[in-house]
Design an enzyme around this catalytic site. Structure first.
Site, PDB file in Angstrom:
ATOM      1  N   HIS A   1       0.861  -1.205   0.000  1.00 20.80           N
ATOM      2  CA  HIS A   1       0.000   0.000   0.000  1.00 20.80           C
ATOM      3  C   HIS A   1       0.886   1.241   0.000  1.00 20.80           C
ATOM      4  CE1 HIS A   1      -3.287   2.726   1.289  1.00 20.80           C
ATOM      5  NE2 HIS A   1      -4.082   1.780   0.859  1.00 20.80           N
ATOM      6  N   PHE A   2       1.440   1.672  -0.918  1.00 17.52           N
ATOM      7  CA  PHE A   2       1.549   1.110  -2.248  1.00 17.52           C
ATOM      8  C   PHE A   2       3.018   0.992  -2.572  1.00 17.52           C
ATOM      9  CE2 PHE A   2      -2.470   3.470  -2.170  1.00 17.52           C
ATOM     10  CZ  PHE A   2      -3.363   2.495  -2.598  1.00 17.52           C
TER      11      PHE A   2
END
Length: 159
Positions: A58-59
């Site tokens: 993420h991410f």
């Protein structure tokens, strides 16, 4: 027996938090309580580091701390406020209780939280009756609101 603990200390370190909240790695999202006024308000924080497992996905190449975890941190902070308002700092009673989410309302995410941020939770009691507590407030980084929410929870017996 419900009572008010107005004379609580105002700061709690991780060793104290671990004695009240049941959460553990990777879901404990409160590092320190820096202000607590029983039945009124609480300020706590979590240091966000690049080493958080969540940043693996993420991410990749653009690490952003998930909003749902910000809300969970706010909920844990509110649970600490509710518990200590009722029973003070009492690890033995904490072993017999658990705080459950009931509702999450008026959630807004305003600014992304990234590694290196100190994520502060600022919550105040909106109302409470017995074991049902409603708190509201903000999550902040460097004094800027990054998220806000109202949360309702109940304190129950652990089975």
């Amino acid at each position: 027996m419900e009572q008010s603990h107005q004379n609580l200390q105002s700061q709690f370190f991780i060793e104290h938090i671990l004695q009240i909240l049941p959460h553990r790695y990777p879901m404990l999202l409160v590092d320190r309580i820096i202000e607590l006024q029983a039945n009124q308000k609480i300020v706590a924080y979590k240091n966000i580091t690049f080493n958080e497992d969540v940043f693996n996905g993420h991410f990749p190449n653009k690490p952003i701390f998930p909003g749902v975890l910000i809300v969970e941190g706010m909920a844990q902070t509110g649970g600490f406020l509710a518990f200590t308002s009722l029973w003070g700092f009492d690890p033995e009673i904490a072993k017999t209780k658990i705080v459950y989410f009931m509702t999450i309302d008026k959630v807004k995410f305003r600014i992304p939280v990234t590694p290196g941020d100190r994520l502060e939770y600022h919550l105040e009691v909106l109302k409470h009756k017995g074991m049902i507590w409603q708190v509201g407030g903000t999550a902040q980084v460097d004094g800027k609101v990054v998220a806000e929410a109202e949360l309702k929870a109940m304190i129950a017996e652990r089975e």
